[in-house]
Design a protein around this motif. Structure first.
Motif, PDB file in Angstrom:
ATOM      1  N   ALA A 131       0.843  -1.183   0.000  1.00  0.00           N
ATOM      2  CA  ALA A 131       0.000   0.000   0.000  1.00  0.00           C
ATOM      3  C   ALA A 131       0.882   1.239   0.000  1.00  0.00           C
ATOM      4  O   ALA A 131       2.010   1.213   0.517  1.00  0.00           O
ATOM      5  N   PRO A 132       0.384   2.343  -0.574  1.00  0.00           N
ATOM      6  CA  PRO A 132       1.172   3.578  -0.565  1.00  0.00           C
ATOM      7  C   PRO A 132       1.409   4.070   0.860  1.00  0.00           C
ATOM      8  O   PRO A 132       0.577   3.858   1.751  1.00  0.00           O
ATOM      9  N   THR A 133       2.502   4.721   1.067  1.00  0.00           N
ATOM     10  CA  THR A 133       2.794   5.306   2.370  1.00  0.00           C
ATOM     11  C   THR A 133       1.687   6.279   2.760  1.00  0.00           C
ATOM     12  O   THR A 133       1.256   7.100   1.963  1.00  0.00           O
ATOM     13  N   GLY A 134       1.214   6.161   3.991  1.00  0.00           N
ATOM     14  CA  GLY A 134       0.207   7.081   4.495  1.00  0.00           C
ATOM     15  C   GLY A 134      -1.209   6.784   4.053  1.00  0.00           C
ATOM     16  O   GLY A 134      -2.107   7.612   4.259  1.00  0.00           O
ATOM     17  N   TRP A 135      -1.452   5.605   3.496  1.00  0.00           N
ATOM     18  CA  TRP A 135      -2.785   5.321   2.956  1.00  0.00           C
ATOM     19  C   TRP A 135      -3.867   5.308   4.023  1.00  0.00           C
ATOM     20  O   TRP A 135      -5.046   5.551   3.738  1.00  0.00           O
ATOM     21  N   LEU A 136      -3.499   5.101   5.296  1.00  0.00           N
ATOM     22  CA  LEU A 136      -4.471   5.070   6.390  1.00  0.00           C
ATOM     23  C   LEU A 136      -4.501   6.365   7.199  1.00  0.00           C
ATOM     24  O   LEU A 136      -5.200   6.446   8.211  1.00  0.00           O
ATOM     25  N   ASP A 137      -3.781   7.367   6.759  1.00  0.00           N
ATOM     26  CA  ASP A 137      -3.641   8.575   7.578  1.00  0.00           C
ATOM     27  C   ASP A 137      -4.972   9.250   7.888  1.00  0.00           C
ATOM     28  O   ASP A 137      -5.134   9.862   8.948  1.00  0.00           O
ATOM     29  N   ALA A 138      -5.945   9.178   6.980  1.00  0.00           N
ATOM     30  CA  ALA A 138      -7.224   9.860   7.189  1.00  0.00           C
ATOM     31  C   ALA A 138      -8.135   9.115   8.149  1.00  0.00           C
ATOM     32  O   ALA A 138      -9.147   9.673   8.598  1.00  0.00           O
ATOM     33  N   ALA A 139      -7.795   7.870   8.458  1.00  0.00           N
ATOM     34  CA  ALA A 139      -8.657   7.061   9.318  1.00  0.00           C
ATOM     35  C   ALA A 139      -8.295   7.274  10.785  1.00  0.00           C
ATOM     36  O   ALA A 139      -7.126   7.462  11.126  1.00  0.00           O
ATOM     37  N   PRO A 140      -9.283   7.231  11.681  1.00  0.00           N
ATOM     38  CA  PRO A 140      -8.968   7.284  13.119  1.00  0.00           C
ATOM     39  C   PRO A 140      -8.027   6.143  13.497  1.00  0.00           C
ATOM     40  O   PRO A 140      -8.127   5.032  12.965  1.00  0.00           O
ATOM     41  N   HIS A 144      -7.304   1.642  12.406  1.00  0.00           N
ATOM     42  CA  HIS A 144      -6.182   1.243  11.555  1.00  0.00           C
ATOM     43  C   HIS A 144      -6.043  -0.272  11.466  1.00  0.00           C
ATOM     44  O   HIS A 144      -5.890  -0.831  10.369  1.00  0.00           O
ATOM     45  N   ALA A 145      -6.066  -0.956  12.590  1.00  0.00           N
ATOM     46  CA  ALA A 145      -5.883  -2.409  12.566  1.00  0.00           C
ATOM     47  C   ALA A 145      -7.024  -3.085  11.807  1.00  0.00           C
ATOM     48  O   ALA A 145      -6.799  -4.024  11.030  1.00  0.00           O
ATOM     49  N   HIS A 146      -8.243  -2.610  12.025  1.00  0.00           N
ATOM     50  CA  HIS A 146      -9.388  -3.192  11.329  1.00  0.00           C
ATOM     51  C   HIS A 146      -9.280  -3.001   9.824  1.00  0.00           C
ATOM     52  O   HIS A 146      -9.437  -3.954   9.054  1.00  0.00           O
ATOM     53  N   LEU A 147      -9.002  -1.784   9.389  1.00  0.00           N
ATOM     54  CA  LEU A 147      -8.921  -1.522   7.953  1.00  0.00           C
ATOM     55  C   LEU A 147      -7.727  -2.230   7.321  1.00  0.00           C
ATOM     56  O   LEU A 147      -7.809  -2.679   6.164  1.00  0.00           O
ATOM     57  N   ASP A 148      -6.649  -2.362   8.053  1.00  0.00           N
ATOM     58  CA  ASP A 148      -5.493  -3.084   7.533  1.00  0.00           C
ATOM     59  C   ASP A 148      -5.849  -4.546   7.263  1.00  0.00           C
ATOM     60  O   ASP A 148      -5.395  -5.143   6.280  1.00  0.00           O
ATOM     61  N   ALA A 149      -6.685  -5.131   8.130  1.00  0.00           N
ATOM     62  CA  ALA A 149      -7.110  -6.519   7.934  1.00  0.00           C
ATOM     63  C   ALA A 149      -8.235  -6.629   6.916  1.00  0.00           C
ATOM     64  O   ALA A 149      -8.363  -7.644   6.231  1.00  0.00           O
ATOM     65  N   ALA A 150      -9.045  -5.590   6.799  1.00  0.00           N
ATOM     66  CA  ALA A 150     -10.270  -5.687   6.006  1.00  0.00           C
ATOM     67  C   ALA A 150     -10.076  -5.367   4.537  1.00  0.00           C
ATOM     68  O   ALA A 150     -10.807  -5.893   3.681  1.00  0.00           O
ATOM     69  N   LEU A 151      -9.116  -4.499   4.201  1.00  0.00           N
ATOM     70  CA  LEU A 151      -9.035  -3.969   2.845  1.00  0.00           C
ATOM     71  C   LEU A 151      -8.000  -4.695   1.995  1.00  0.00           C
ATOM     72  O   LEU A 151      -6.871  -4.932   2.428  1.00  0.00           O
ATOM     73  N   GLY A 152      -8.405  -5.022   0.768  1.00  0.00           N
ATOM     74  CA  GLY A 152      -7.483  -5.568  -0.216  1.00  0.00           C
ATOM     75  C   GLY A 152      -7.031  -4.518  -1.199  1.00  0.00           C
ATOM     76  O   GLY A 152      -5.883  -4.511  -1.640  1.00  0.00           O
ATOM     77  N   HIS A 153      -7.925  -3.606  -1.550  1.00  0.00           N
ATOM     78  CA  HIS A 153      -7.603  -2.465  -2.413  1.00  0.00           C
ATOM     79  C   HIS A 153      -7.192  -1.326  -1.491  1.00  0.00           C
ATOM     80  O   HIS A 153      -8.027  -0.580  -0.980  1.00  0.00           O
ATOM     81  N   ARG A 154      -5.900  -1.189  -1.283  1.00  0.00           N
ATOM     82  CA  ARG A 154      -5.367  -0.417  -0.174  1.00  0.00           C
ATOM     83  C   ARG A 154      -4.872   0.950  -0.653  1.00  0.00           C
ATOM     84  O   ARG A 154      -3.677   1.156  -0.888  1.00  0.00           O
ATOM     85  N   THR A 155      -5.810   1.889  -0.785  1.00  0.00           N
ATOM     86  CA  THR A 155      -5.484   3.247  -1.188  1.00  0.00           C
ATOM     87  C   THR A 155      -6.221   4.229  -0.288  1.00  0.00           C
ATOM     88  O   THR A 155      -7.230   3.887   0.333  1.00  0.00           O
ATOM     89  N   SER A 156      -5.730   5.456  -0.263  1.00  0.00           N
ATOM     90  CA  SER A 156      -6.390   6.480   0.546  1.00  0.00           C
ATOM     91  C   SER A 156      -7.790   6.787   0.011  1.00  0.00           C
ATOM     92  O   SER A 156      -8.691   7.137   0.786  1.00  0.00           O
ATOM     93  N   THR A 157      -8.003   6.647  -1.290  1.00  0.00           N
ATOM     94  CA  THR A 157      -9.326   6.897  -1.873  1.00  0.00           C
ATOM     95  C   THR A 157     -10.333   5.871  -1.377  1.00  0.00           C
ATOM     96  O   THR A 157     -11.466   6.217  -1.009  1.00  0.00           O
ATOM     97  N   VAL A 158      -9.941   4.597  -1.359  1.00  0.00           N
ATOM     98  CA  VAL A 158     -10.830   3.555  -0.844  1.00  0.00           C
ATOM     99  C   VAL A 158     -11.104   3.774   0.639  1.00  0.00           C
ATOM    100  O   VAL A 158     -12.245   3.637   1.101  1.00  0.00           O
TER     101      VAL A 158
END
Length: 264
Positions: A131-140, A144-158
């Motif tokens: 995933a691109p650096t900082g792709w989870l920065d907008a998320a609380p 982070h742990a949930h989205l890291d496990a949940a997402l396959g298309h790992r971008t800030s837009t998704v």
């Protein structure tokens, strides 16, 4: 039976869409409405008890939630409907098809739960996609742990799209949701029953879904003699928001396999 509902204009045929756990009819419409566009269906989106704008007026058990949805269907439909759902909503849809098959014309199951017990799920064990650096920065940070496990298309837009869905709709009853999810009756008592449903079924899973996986869902296909199974790369548990074009294509195929449904 006091469920909050949004419906598109028209009469029949009808598709009733059930939400993911904690999510609302607004988020469900954002997930499924683009996939159903142009099909000429009456689209119905429900808030489950204790979710969105629906009151928590049933016991905090999955069977009580399922019975509430069935009671709503008994009072508001006069012919079998298509059922669509994501995750927990798909879990409930399969339960309805087992217990009340006369209500169900076909099933669209997206990242469906098959077994509630987390330690019994067959989950992917490969490392997540890059995933691109900082792709989870907008998320609380708490997500982070949930989205890291949940997402396959790992971008800030998704991530932004998923966060908008998670935050849309009514507030829900978090106490009810927690009691439901942590209680002894979160699993439906017949979740492992090999009851055959012979209507058209489409099961869509994410290859990188580390919440419910895809292997249990494939094994469950023995219950669906008219079932199509697809696992999508670069997709996880929020597949409708990660791969909307593929969801639409597979949804339209499901509709084409359903007699009397005018697919786009």
């Amino acid at each position: 039976m006091k469920l909050a509902v949004d419906q598109s204009p028209g009469t029949a045929p009808e598709v009733v869409c059930l939400p993911m756990f904690t999510m609302t009819r607004t988020a469900t419409a954002a997930a499924f409405s683009p996939a159903l566009a142009g099909a000429g269906l009456r689209e119905t989106y429900l808030d489950l008890p204790g979710h969105g704008d629906s009151p928590a007026d049933c016991p905090p058990t999955s069977l009580a939630v399922l019975d509430t949805v069935c009671e709503w269907l008994d009072h508001h439909i006069d012919a079998p409907v298509l059922l669509a759902g994501g995750s927990y909503g798909a879990y409930l849809a399969t339960g309805i098809a087992r217990r009340r098959p006369e209500l169900v014309r076909g099933l669209l199951l997206v990242c469906p739960g098959v077994t509630i017990a987390r330690d019994s799920r067959d989950l992917p064990d490969e490392p997540p996609l890059e995933a691109p650096t900082g792709w989870l920065d907008a998320a609380p940070a708490a997500l982070h742990a949930h989205l890291d496990a949940a997402l396959g298309h790992r971008t800030s837009t998704v991530v932004a799209t998923v966060l908008a869905a998670l935050n849309s709709g009514g507030p829900g009853d978090t106490t009810f949701q927690e009691r439901l999810q942590t209680g002894p009756d979160y699993a439906l008592p017949d979740e492992n029953a090999d009851v055959v449903f012979d209507g058209p079924v489409t099961v869509i899973t994410g290859r990188q879904d580390r919440i419910v996986g895809y292997a249990d869902q494939f094994r469950a296909m023995r219950r669906y003699p008219r079932g199509t199974f697809t696992v999508i790369d670069a997709a996880g548990h929020y597949l409708p928001y990660e791969q909307p074009a593929l969801l639409r294509s597979l949804t339209q195929d499901w509709l084409r396999r359903t007699p009397g449904i005018p697919a786009a």
